[in-house]
Design an enzyme around this catalytic site. Structure first.
Site, PDB file in Angstrom:
ATOM      1  N   HIS A 202       2.995  67.950  74.655  1.00  0.00           N
ATOM      2  CA  HIS A 202       2.183  67.037  73.867  1.00  0.00           C
ATOM      3  C   HIS A 202       1.972  67.548  72.434  1.00  0.00           C
ATOM      4  O   HIS A 202       2.193  66.834  71.459  1.00  0.00           O
ATOM      5  CB  HIS A 202       0.850  66.883  74.629  1.00  0.00           C
ATOM      6  CG  HIS A 202      -0.192  66.112  73.920  1.00  0.00           C
ATOM      7  ND1 HIS A 202      -1.485  66.077  74.341  1.00  0.00           N
ATOM      8  CD2 HIS A 202      -0.152  65.347  72.823  1.00  0.00           C
ATOM      9  CE1 HIS A 202      -2.183  65.320  73.536  1.00  0.00           C
ATOM     10  NE2 HIS A 202      -1.400  64.866  72.594  1.00  0.00           N
ATOM     11  N   ARG A 343       6.613  50.780  74.534  1.00  0.00           N
ATOM     12  CA  ARG A 343       6.773  51.285  75.894  1.00  0.00           C
ATOM     13  C   ARG A 343       5.423  51.214  76.601  1.00  0.00           C
ATOM     14  O   ARG A 343       4.417  51.661  76.045  1.00  0.00           O
ATOM     15  CB  ARG A 343       7.252  52.738  75.857  1.00  0.00           C
ATOM     16  CG  ARG A 343       7.407  53.307  77.257  1.00  0.00           C
ATOM     17  CD  ARG A 343       7.971  54.690  77.233  1.00  0.00           C
ATOM     18  NE  ARG A 343       6.993  55.682  76.832  1.00  0.00           N
ATOM     19  CZ  ARG A 343       7.253  56.985  76.756  1.00  0.00           C
ATOM     20  NH1 ARG A 343       8.479  57.427  77.025  1.00  0.00           N
ATOM     21  NH2 ARG A 343       6.340  57.842  76.395  1.00  0.00           N
ATOM     22  N   GLU A 442      15.855  57.493  82.381  1.00  0.00           N
ATOM     23  CA  GLU A 442      15.465  58.908  82.251  1.00  0.00           C
ATOM     24  C   GLU A 442      15.382  59.608  83.602  1.00  0.00           C
ATOM     25  O   GLU A 442      15.016  60.773  83.684  1.00  0.00           O
ATOM     26  CB  GLU A 442      14.160  59.048  81.479  1.00  0.00           C
ATOM     27  CG  GLU A 442      13.035  58.157  81.945  1.00  0.00           C
ATOM     28  CD  GLU A 442      11.794  58.222  81.044  1.00  0.00           C
ATOM     29  OE1 GLU A 442      11.728  59.074  80.154  1.00  0.00           O
ATOM     30  OE2 GLU A 442      10.882  57.415  81.267  1.00  0.00           O
ATOM     31  N   ASN A 465      14.774  63.508  77.198  1.00  0.00           N
ATOM     32  CA  ASN A 465      13.809  64.582  77.498  1.00  0.00           C
ATOM     33  C   ASN A 465      13.610  64.693  79.003  1.00  0.00           C
ATOM     34  O   ASN A 465      13.617  65.782  79.576  1.00  0.00           O
ATOM     35  CB  ASN A 465      12.452  64.303  76.845  1.00  0.00           C
ATOM     36  CG  ASN A 465      12.561  64.114  75.354  1.00  0.00           C
ATOM     37  OD1 ASN A 465      13.553  64.520  74.758  1.00  0.00           O
ATOM     38  ND2 ASN A 465      11.577  63.487  74.755  1.00  0.00           N
ATOM     39  N   ASP A 466      13.412  63.549  79.633  1.00  0.00           N
ATOM     40  CA  ASP A 466      13.221  63.551  81.081  1.00  0.00           C
ATOM     41  C   ASP A 466      14.547  63.576  81.827  1.00  0.00           C
ATOM     42  O   ASP A 466      14.647  64.178  82.890  1.00  0.00           O
ATOM     43  CB  ASP A 466      12.398  62.337  81.509  1.00  0.00           C
ATOM     44  CG  ASP A 466      10.914  62.578  81.268  1.00  0.00           C
ATOM     45  OD1 ASP A 466      10.431  63.658  81.655  1.00  0.00           O
ATOM     46  OD2 ASP A 466      10.256  61.712  80.677  1.00  0.00           O
ATOM     47  N   ARG A 476      10.384  70.507  81.814  1.00  0.00           N
ATOM     48  CA  ARG A 476      10.479  70.400  80.351  1.00  0.00           C
ATOM     49  C   ARG A 476       9.338  71.094  79.620  1.00  0.00           C
ATOM     50  O   ARG A 476       9.405  71.281  78.412  1.00  0.00           O
ATOM     51  CB  ARG A 476      10.584  68.936  79.917  1.00  0.00           C
ATOM     52  CG  ARG A 476       9.355  68.120  80.189  1.00  0.00           C
ATOM     53  CD  ARG A 476       9.596  66.644  79.903  1.00  0.00           C
ATOM     54  NE  ARG A 476       9.163  66.243  78.579  1.00  0.00           N
ATOM     55  CZ  ARG A 476       9.081  64.980  78.169  1.00  0.00           C
ATOM     56  NH1 ARG A 476       9.421  63.994  78.983  1.00  0.00           N
ATOM     57  NH2 ARG A 476       8.680  64.682  76.970  1.00  0.00           N
ATOM     58  N   CYS A 513      16.385  57.481  72.864  1.00  0.00           N
ATOM     59  CA  CYS A 513      15.128  57.779  72.152  1.00  0.00           C
ATOM     60  C   CYS A 513      14.582  59.159  72.501  1.00  0.00           C
ATOM     61  O   CYS A 513      13.513  59.533  72.028  1.00  0.00           O
ATOM     62  CB  CYS A 513      14.080  56.705  72.414  1.00  0.00           C
ATOM     63  SG  CYS A 513      13.580  56.600  74.143  1.00  0.00           S
TER      64      CYS A 513
HETATM   65  C1  PEP Z   1      12.189  60.965  77.100  1.00  0.00           C
HETATM   66  O1  PEP Z   1      11.882  61.297  78.252  1.00  0.00           O
HETATM   67  O2  PEP Z   1      13.257  61.302  76.558  1.00  0.00           O
HETATM   68  C2  PEP Z   1      11.277  60.150  76.279  1.00  0.00           C
HETATM   69  C3  PEP Z   1      11.648  59.681  75.120  1.00  0.00           C
HETATM   70  O3  PEP Z   1      10.021  59.933  76.747  1.00  0.00           O
HETATM   71  P1  PEP Z   1       8.842  61.021  76.752  1.00  0.00           P
HETATM   72  O4  PEP Z   1       9.293  62.170  75.893  1.00  0.00           O
HETATM   73  O5  PEP Z   1       7.641  60.352  76.191  1.00  0.00           O
HETATM   74  O6  PEP Z   1       8.728  61.368  78.190  1.00  0.00           O
HETATM   75 MG    MG Z   2      10.286  60.302  79.236  1.00  0.00          MG
END
Ligand code: PEP
Ligand code: MG
Length: 592
Positions: A202, A343, A442, A465-466, A476, A513
């Site tokens: 975060h 989202r 994801e 990311n996920d 992560r 993204c």
């Molecule tokens: C991701 O998981 O890549 C994503 C963009 O969402 P977040 O980072 O908010 O989980």
């Molecule tokens: Mg995500």
């Protein structure tokens, strides 16, 4: 011979962590010590009890005032309901049982007030936590938060002082809580360095969005820096120099100037399209966390918003439907006629929100998160869907569901969206009837069943990311396994390619993204795999745009093909590095 100077301890110290937000900056340290470190035990005399109590009363007054100020600021920026969490904090300050217990312990144990306060509130929080009542056990978090504020005030330094910093400084902390982040005075925070955290935590995401250099996962930086120490932060390489020597400062100053010159040139790209040298146009949008970030996105030349992480609106309380509508409209209006992809809330994982009724989970990333949490509370979810729909009257809003792992979830979410539309129609409220719906890809199961999901949506957005975390089984936010977190792993390349191909077969598009899209080295790879849109943190837009404008589509295709044949993450990364060095050496200089 002269004696050894007494300031031998003042030698330069180099500390290494994970660089999560680039930039070079120096300034004095503001140290926010870990909670328990600040509690020292001291014996007192019976005659000292009134004095200790007086100190406590003063800390209560100061804390009350700081909470009121914070509440006021939150009301202004996020609305009245968002600030209600602080009512509970204010009530706790008035709690007679805690006060009486503190007086009793001061008189009987004859220890300093910091220790007594720490003991009493710890016991109280533990008792609340142990109760089987979910609501009360969550109040334990509030008690600890309040105790921390009181302790900081007793020490003459408050975490709320973060929002009242007189001079620009570098925050050194064990971690930054949501309350502390909400209270930050951004114009005074030059950089962050924290013991905990990782690139997708975060704090890191916020730092990048704000363009504040940050280093996380430093383990013990909060213990090794003293308040006021001069500190130099290299947010790209994850380095923190405490009491830097003159030569280091000069070297970094030269680097900073060179980077600033490159960034100045990149700023000129603001009104240029993200188009390859051979004419392939790739929409380049921005990721935002709060409505005000839309401004930074536009100023950096983004083609709209590719990911609005709405869960950040819920950090301190649940905004009403009207408040949500206002927040979404603010963004849609700011970027119009470009698009805003909103989202639905991705609560859970590392975005744990204590005031929402969420149980503590052993494995929150694999648990009750995002769409799972929303589908289990249809009325709560529909309130957000109605707010998004109400913000769609300019016809530039799209909806996106996070953490989809099977097609049933998409069908159910769409059913609730249809209900939300009917409810607005019954109320006579306008909205875009043809609003497009997409899903985040994801979770590996979603990527592998993209063909089943595609008929129900108009676009995919790959959340790398996920996707990396779930595919490679690498947490992560755990700094111990950062080395295993490899976006160029052949499994990730194959899943991305598969998703893109399936979307094209079904006549829909795929964006990326996740943070992979913001890494200039990996941009040509994503382009070569056939991605249709990229969405990156707002300050990263000019860099990514420059890479695209320096690239030939054929070079990207070649890179993509080689990656699909490759059996190693390192080899793919090496090829990406070679290509970037060839087409945009200046950008490589910025990110290496
Ligand atoms: C991701 O998981 O890549 C994503 C963009 O969402 P977040 O980072 O908010 O989980
Ligand atoms: Mg995500």
């Amino acid at each position: 011979m002269d004696p050894q100077p007494s300031n031998a301890a003042a030698a330069e110290l180099e500390l290494k962590g994970v660089g999560v937000s680039p930039g070079i900056i120096s300034g004095p340290a503001f140290v926010l010590a870990p909670e328990d470190e600040s509690v020292v035990v001291r014996d007192i005399r019976p005659a000292d009890v009134p004095h200790e109590l007086q100190r406590y009363e003063q800390a209560l007054v100061a804390t009350r005032q700081q909470i009121r100020d914070l509440q006021h600021r939150m009301t202004e920026s996020l609305g009245k309901e968002s600030a209600e969490i602080f009512e509970a904090h204010l009530l706790m300050l008035e709690d007679r049982a805690i006060y009486d217990e503190i007086v009793r312990m001061l008189q009987h144990e004859l220890k300093n007030i910091e220790y007594v306060l720490h003991e009493v509130t710890n016991r109280y929080a533990q008792a609340l936590h142990d109760l089987q009542d979910e609501y009360l056990s969550e109040r334990a978090v509030d008690v600890r938060d309040i105790a921390r504020r009181l302790l900081h005030n007793l020490a003459g330094r408050s975490s709320s002082a973060l929002s009242e910093l007189a001079e620009p400084c570098i925050i050194i902390a064990h971690d930054l809580s949501p309350t502390e982040t909400a209270g930050l005075n951004k114009s005074k925070v030059l950089a962050f360095a924290t013991d905990l955290g990782s690139p997708t935590s975060h704090t890191a995401i916020m730092a990048r969005a704000l363009g504040i250099p940050a280093v996380v996962g430093m383990h013990d930086v909060s213990l090794r820096v003293t308040a006021g120490d001069p500190v130099l932060v290299d947010g790209q390489h994850g380095l923190v120099f405490v009491r830097p020597v003159a030569e280091r400062i000069e070297r970094y100053e030269r680097k900073r100037k060179a980077h600033a010159a490159i960034r100045l040139r990149l700023g000129e790209l603001r009104d240029q399209a993200a188009m390859t040298r051979d004419g392939y146009n790739l929409p380049l949008a921005a990721n935002i966390e709060l409505p005000a970030d839309a401004d930074t996105a536009v100023l950096n030349g983004a083609d709209g918003i590719g990911l609005f992480r709405t869960e950040f609106l819920f950090l301190n309380n649940v905004p009403s439907e009207d408040e949500q509508t206002e927040a979404y409209l603010q963004v849609a209006r700011r970027v119009a006629p470009a698009t805003t992809i909103i989202r639905t809330m991705d609560i859970g994982g590392d975005k744990f929100i204590s005031h929402l009724k969420m149980p503590q989970q052993v494995n929150p990333f694999m648990g009750w998160r995002a769409i799972r949490f929303c589908l289990a509370q249809p009325e709560f979810f529909k309130m957000q869907l109605r707010a998004i729909l109400r913000a769609s009257t300019l016809k530039n809003v799209k909806i996106m569901y996070p953490m989809i792992s099977n097609v049933k979830e998409v069908i159910e979410a769409n059913r609730l969206l249809a209900e939300a539309k009917n409810e607005l129609t019954a109320r006579g409220e306008p909205y875009d009837e043809n609003i497009e719906v997409g899903v985040m890809i994801e979770v590996p199961s979603a990527a592998l069943t993209a063909d089943l999901i595609a008929p129900h949506v108009r676009f995919f957005s790959i959340g790398t990311n996920d996707l990396v975390q779930y595919t490679l089984a690498v947490d992560r936010v755990n700094e111990l396994v950062t080395d295993l977190y490899e976006p160029t792993h052949p499994a990730i390349i194959k899943l991305i390619k598969h998703t893109i191909d399936v979307s094209h077969d079904h006549g829909i598009w795929t964006g990326v993204c996740g943070e992979m899209a913001a890494n200039p080295m990996l941009v040509p790879l994503l382009v070569g795999l056939g991605v249709d849109e990229l969405s990156v943190n707002a300050p990263g837009v000019p860099l990514v745009k420059d890479v695209i404008r320096s690239l030939r589509y054929s070079q990207a295709e070649e890179l993509g093909q080689a990656a699909l044949r490759s059996g190693s993450a390192d080899e793919v990364l090496h090829n990406c590095h070679t290509l970037l060095a060839q087409i945009a050496p200046e950008i490589l200089e910025l990110v290496e």
